[in-house]
Design a protein around this motif. Structure first.
Motif, PDB file in Angstrom:
ATOM      1  N   THR A   3      42.529  13.668  18.419  1.00  0.00           N
ATOM      2  CA  THR A   3      41.948  13.875  16.984  1.00  0.00           C
ATOM      3  C   THR A   3      41.530  12.569  16.288  1.00  0.00           C
ATOM      4  N   ASN A  19      38.366  14.996  10.960  1.00  0.00           N
ATOM      5  CA  ASN A  19      38.985  14.214   9.756  1.00  0.00           C
ATOM      6  C   ASN A  19      40.342  15.036   9.637  1.00  0.00           C
ATOM      7  N   MET A  20      41.085  14.587   8.460  1.00  0.00           N
ATOM      8  CA  MET A  20      42.405  14.932   8.417  1.00  0.00           C
ATOM      9  C   MET A  20      42.665  16.434   8.413  1.00  0.00           C
ATOM     10  N   ASP A  21      41.649  17.117   7.263  1.00  0.00           N
ATOM     11  CA  ASP A  21      41.830  18.569   7.039  1.00  0.00           C
ATOM     12  C   ASP A  21      41.358  19.358   8.642  1.00  0.00           C
ATOM     13  N   LEU A  22      40.811  19.114   9.479  1.00  0.00           N
ATOM     14  CA  LEU A  22      40.403  19.908  10.597  1.00  0.00           C
ATOM     15  C   LEU A  22      41.496  19.693  11.423  1.00  0.00           C
ATOM     16  N   GLU A  23      42.063  18.364  11.312  1.00  0.00           N
ATOM     17  CA  GLU A  23      43.166  18.013  12.362  1.00  0.00           C
ATOM     18  C   GLU A  23      44.512  19.001  11.849  1.00  0.00           C
ATOM     19  N   ASN A  24      44.844  19.231  10.574  1.00  0.00           N
ATOM     20  CA  ASN A  24      45.783  20.030   9.957  1.00  0.00           C
ATOM     21  C   ASN A  24      45.564  21.288  10.536  1.00  0.00           C
ATOM     22  N   TRP A  25      44.347  21.973  10.453  1.00  0.00           N
ATOM     23  CA  TRP A  25      43.971  23.397  10.780  1.00  0.00           C
ATOM     24  C   TRP A  25      44.385  23.458  12.367  1.00  0.00           C
ATOM     25  N   ARG A  40      47.831  23.770  12.964  1.00  0.00           N
ATOM     26  CA  ARG A  40      48.335  25.015  12.557  1.00  0.00           C
ATOM     27  C   ARG A  40      48.273  26.037  13.551  1.00  0.00           C
ATOM     28  N   LYS A  82      51.281  24.962   3.328  1.00  0.00           N
ATOM     29  CA  LYS A  82      50.436  23.835   3.383  1.00  0.00           C
ATOM     30  C   LYS A  82      51.196  22.382   3.969  1.00  0.00           C
ATOM     31  N   THR A  83      52.545  22.354   3.148  1.00  0.00           N
ATOM     32  CA  THR A  83      53.427  21.440   3.469  1.00  0.00           C
ATOM     33  C   THR A  83      54.632  22.123   4.368  1.00  0.00           C
TER      34      THR A  83
END
Length: 259
Positions: free
Chosen positions: A47, A52-58, A61, A110-111
């Motif tokens: 990744t 980016n960070m947002d897409l990586e977090n999704w 998840r 989220k966290t």
């Protein structure tokens, strides 16, 4: 010599195809989930080069959700094998699992902290326990044999898978070193995930006894029977009770992240 090697490779390939067909016929949702999970883990492994960070977090998840979907699909597959539901019932259940997975995806905080993952994998472990329980819930003696078969098949399958992975890793490492290619560590992780999450799952699920399959206690060495029935299974039972007590306490105190 060359013909003998070609025959062995051809035999291994045909065996893989047979195992794949058998696994997919019995556990189509589970195999599909495992393959999707492997693909997403490999993407996640790279990744830093793609998202980016947002897409990586999704992405992470979705991976977490799929680790819960997998044991759910296993439970339904053995339940279906026992009760032989109509195909429309299977589609309805598959749709319900998909909807619940999407719902869970958006319910994940989220966290997340360590307690969330403890609860998540506790539920996953309980679902796996239910998966072993469904085929022989009313037959305690046969259930013990069934669990022994599951454990032995798991150990044998992943022993061979790790040998396969070790051989592939040695070849890949040599190739990358000789030609001075970077990124070896991530490639090795990719092959490990593929070996364990695809080949391992396919072979293991293909070897799971069918509901009406007959097997006896004489089929297993005495030391294995004593180890599993007198030591391992009681320990797992106690562990399961602790897990259920922990989840119950979390529900009563309002600390369950999964709800």
């Amino acid at each position: 010599m060359e013909n003998g090697m070609e025959n062995k490779i051809s035999l291994a390939f045909r065996k893989l195809l047979v195992k794949s067909k058998l696994s997919f016929n019995r556990f189509p949702e589970s195999i599909s989930t495992s393959i999707l999970l492997v693909i997403l883990i490999i993407i996640s492994n790279h990744t830093d080069q793609l998202f980016n960070m947002d897409l990586e977090n999704w992405l992470l998840r979705i991976i977490v959700v799929l680790t819960l979907v997998l044991p759910v699909t296993l439970c339904f597959a053995v339940l279906n094998e026992r009760n032989m539901f109509e195909i429309k019932i299977r589609y309805i259940v598959d749709g319900a699992i998909f909807v619940l997975a999407i719902l869970y995806l958006f319910l994940i905080p989220k966290t997340t902290d360590g307690e969330f993952f403890v609860q998540h994998y506790t539920v996953s472990f309980i679902l796996l326990f239910i998966f072993t329980l469904i085929p022989y819930f009313h037959n305690r003696d046969k259930y013990s044999l069934y669990v022994i078969k599951l454990v032995i098949s798991f150990l044998i399958t992943y022993f061979y898978i790790l040998i396969l992975y070790g051989g592939l890793t040695a070849i890949i490492s040599l190739f990358f070193t000789l030609f001075n290619i970077g990124g070896l560590f991530k490639i090795n992780i990719d092959f490990f995930v593929i070996s364990v999450g695809i080949f391992g799952v396919i072979y293991y699920l293909a070897n799971i006894p069918k509901y009406d399959e007959e097997f006896t206690i004489e089929s297993y060495p005495k030391v294995v029977k004593v180890l599993l029935t007198s030591i391992v299974m009681p320990l797992l039972s106690v562990y399961m009770i602790v897990q259920i007590a922990y989840l119950t306490k979390s529900v009563l105190t309002g600390d369950l992240y999964l709800l």
